[in-house]
Structure formats: structure tokens, C-alpha cells
Design an enzyme around this catalytic site. Structure first.
Site, short mmCIF file in Angstrom:
data_model
loop_
_atom_site.label_atom_id
_atom_site.label_comp_id
_atom_site.label_asym_id
_atom_site.label_seq_id
_atom_site.Cartn_x
_atom_site.Cartn_y
_atom_site.Cartn_z
N LYS A 17 87.64 10.41 -3.07
CA LYS A 17 88.35 10.85 -2.19
C LYS A 17 88.93 11.73 -2.51
O LYS A 17 90.06 12.12 -1.47
CB LYS A 17 89.67 10.05 -1.44
N GLY A 18 88.41 13.08 -3.15
CA GLY A 18 88.85 14.27 -3.62
C GLY A 18 87.86 15.12 -2.44
O GLY A 18 88.50 16.62 -2.45
N THR A 20 83.97 14.35 -2.84
CA THR A 20 82.83 14.46 -3.68
C THR A 20 81.60 14.67 -3.11
O THR A 20 80.78 15.70 -3.17
CB THR A 20 82.99 14.24 -5.19
N ARG A 21 81.93 13.70 -1.73
CA ARG A 21 80.22 13.71 -0.23
C ARG A 21 80.72 14.93 -0.01
O ARG A 21 78.80 15.53 -0.04
CB ARG A 21 81.20 12.60 0.49
N ARG A 98 92.58 16.82 -5.10
CA ARG A 98 92.82 16.79 -3.64
C ARG A 98 94.33 16.96 -3.89
O ARG A 98 94.50 15.57 -4.99
CB ARG A 98 92.19 15.91 -2.81
N SER A 106 94.06 7.82 1.59
CA SER A 106 93.50 8.38 1.84
C SER A 106 92.59 7.18 1.51
O SER A 106 91.86 6.53 1.87
CB SER A 106 92.87 9.26 1.56
N LYS A 237 83.99 9.80 7.19
CA LYS A 237 85.75 11.11 7.17
C LYS A 237 85.90 11.36 8.36
O LYS A 237 85.63 11.80 9.68
CB LYS A 237 84.87 12.11 6.57
N HIS A 241 94.85 8.06 9.34
CA HIS A 241 95.91 7.20 8.23
C HIS A 241 97.13 6.14 8.69
O HIS A 241 97.53 6.97 9.66
CB HIS A 241 96.79 8.88 7.40
#
EC number: 2.8.2.-
Length: 274
Positions: A17-18, A20-21, A98, A106, A237, A241
Site C-alpha cells: 500500500k505504498g 509499488t504497483r 508512504r 489504506s 486504486k 477510506h
């Protein structure tokens, strides 16, 4: 033996969840980057399968190309640094980080989307569950959503095997606000020409994330075709939240502050989370 000196190797080792994708999706458009389509999870879950199995997952590369994969759980897997070092001590390591508070929320939101019966964020965050501000108790560091954000602790383990020069720390926030700037740093770190520049990005206001216009001829090396098809992040994405009380967020922010400051000192970068 490792993968051999003739192969340029880089791993995006974290964090979940930083961002990376997004980073890998953008990098796959570079003509000198090759990457498999899925997360191999070799150094955490499948190490018993052996290096030959891992090699066979990787796409073929030409001279001057970089073989890259990303598995965000590597950063928090205790055995991963030693295993990667045993494969190749020359591996270049990219860590996308992040704000750990935002990252934790997230992470929770993603799990909640899959399991609507999940207890509240507050109930999972504190050892005394959903008690109020006075009785909530300490933050539960055993909860994965919290533990992943203790970046300094995880980095200490990696530095036992790799010098700091082998790492590039990418800001997940700047990857959204200034994708060309962060991608420029990544391309420099990998020793690649800057094929991805500001003119290739545009902002998707609906999703709140940048998209990439693939330059002509770029992407062929990644096996995904050339042309100008835009690359935007998937539907998951930008998911909203859940509402969380302000005091809960503040408690979590206070909890992370000393770990953040130590991480800034270790990396020589101030990510501005505090």
C-alpha cells in the site's frame, strides 16, 4: 550460485500500500525494463521451490535491460534480506514508502472491502479494542497494518546484508504529486536513460492518480506493445477510506513519530510525514 553478473537485477521489495504497483506499472513502459506480470513471492513464500523455479518466472532480457520484480511483503519478511543477498549481493533494492498512518488506513480499507464483517479500525488498532481515548490502551504493534509502517525496524534488518547505497527509497506521495520526478530518480538509480519524463504523464482527476502516456516504441521491451495507450492504475486504486475519529488518527500519528524520525536519519531523507 546467483543469477550471474551478466544480468542486471532489481527488486521492488516494499511496502504494501505504498505505491509499488504504480511504480512497476510505470517502469514496465520503459524499453529497458522487463518484469513478470504477477508477484512471484519467491523470497517469502516459495523459496523452497529453488532458484531455477524463480528464474523460469522471469522474462528474457537483452544486454542493457533490467530484470525487475516486485513483491511488497519482502520488506517485512525476516528471511528475505539474507535470501536475496545469497542470490546476488549486487541486487538493486527499491522501497516505496508512504506516510505510515495513511498506509495503515489504506491497508485496512483494502481488507475491509474484501471482508465487510471486519471489526472497526479503532478496535483493531488498540490493545483494549474500541475503548475511548482514555481507556484505549497502547497501539497494537502485532497488527500487520501497524507493523508494516515501522520502517526503521525493518530497514535495520536489511542493512545487515546490504549497504545503504544498494537502496532507493521512493516517496509514495511524490509518486502521485510528481511522478516524473520520482521516476527520474528511479531511472538514474537503475542506470537507465530517462525514457519516462514529465511530458508522458497526466493527472486523472476522477481517480486522483497520475496516468502514463506510453511514448512511441516504448513498452516493446516489456512485452506489452508500443503505441500511446495510457497506463492508469486499476479500479481498486483510490478506494475511499472509512471514517475514523480524529483522536484515533492523532494517537497513531504520535505513535509513529519516533520511528519516522529514525527512518529519516537512517536514509538521509525527510519524507515530511510529521
Amino acid at each position: 550460485p546467483g543469477l550471474g553478473s551478466q544480468r542486471m537485477w532489481a527488486l521492488i521489495v516494499g511496502v504494501k500500500k505504498g505505491g509499488t504497483r504504480a511504480l512497476l506499472q510505470f517502469l514496465r513502459a520503459h524499453p529497458h525494463v522487463r518484469a513478470p506480470g504477477t508477484e512471484p513471492h519467491f523470497f517469502d513464500r516459495s523459496y523452497h521451490r529453488g532458484l531455477a523455479w524463480y528464474r523460469n518466472l522471469m522474462p528474457r532480457t537483452l544486454a542493457g535491460q533490467v530484470t525487475m520484480e516486485k513483491t511488497p511483503s519482502y520488506f517485512v519478511t525476516q528471511e528475505a534480506p539474507r535470501r536475496i543477498h545469497d542470490m546476488s549481493r549486487d541486487t538493486k533494492l527499491i522501497v516505496v514508502v508512504r506516510d505510515p498512518v495513511t498506509r495503515a488506513v489504506s491497508d485496512y480499507a483494502q481488507t475491509l472491502a474484501k471482508n465487510p464483517a471486519l471489526p472497526s479500525f479503532q478496535a483493531l488498532l488498540f490493545r483494549n479494542g474500541s475503548a475511548g481515548p482514555v481507556d484505549a490502551g497502547p497501539v497494537d504493534t502485532g497488527w500487520g497494518a501497524v507493523r508494516i509502517g515501522l520502517y526503521a525496524r525493518h530497514l535495520e534488518r536489511w542493512l545487515l546484508f546490504f549497504p545503504l547505497a544498494r537502496f532507493l527509497f521512493v516517496s509514495g506521495e511524490r509518486l502521485v504529486s510528481d511522478p516524473a520526478g520520482e521516476l527520474g530518480r528511479v531511472q538514474d538509480f537503475l542506470g537507465l536513460p530517462r525514457a519516462l519524463t514529465a511530458r508522458h504523464f497526466y493527472f486523472n482527476a476522477t481517480k486522483g492518480f497520475p496516468c502514463l502516456r506510453t511514448p512511441p516504441g516504448v513498452g516493446v521491451g516489456a512485452g506489452v506493445g508500443g503505441g500511446r495507450r495510457p497506463r492508469c492504475l486499476g479500479r481498486s486504486k483510490g478506494r475511499p477510506h472509512p471514517p475514523i475519529e480524529a483522536w484515533v488518527i492523532q494517537r497513531l500519528r504520535d505513535f509513529y513519530r519516533p520511528f519516522n524520525l529514525k527512518f529519516y536519519q537512517m536514509t538521509g531523507q525527510d519524507f515530511g510525514w510529521d
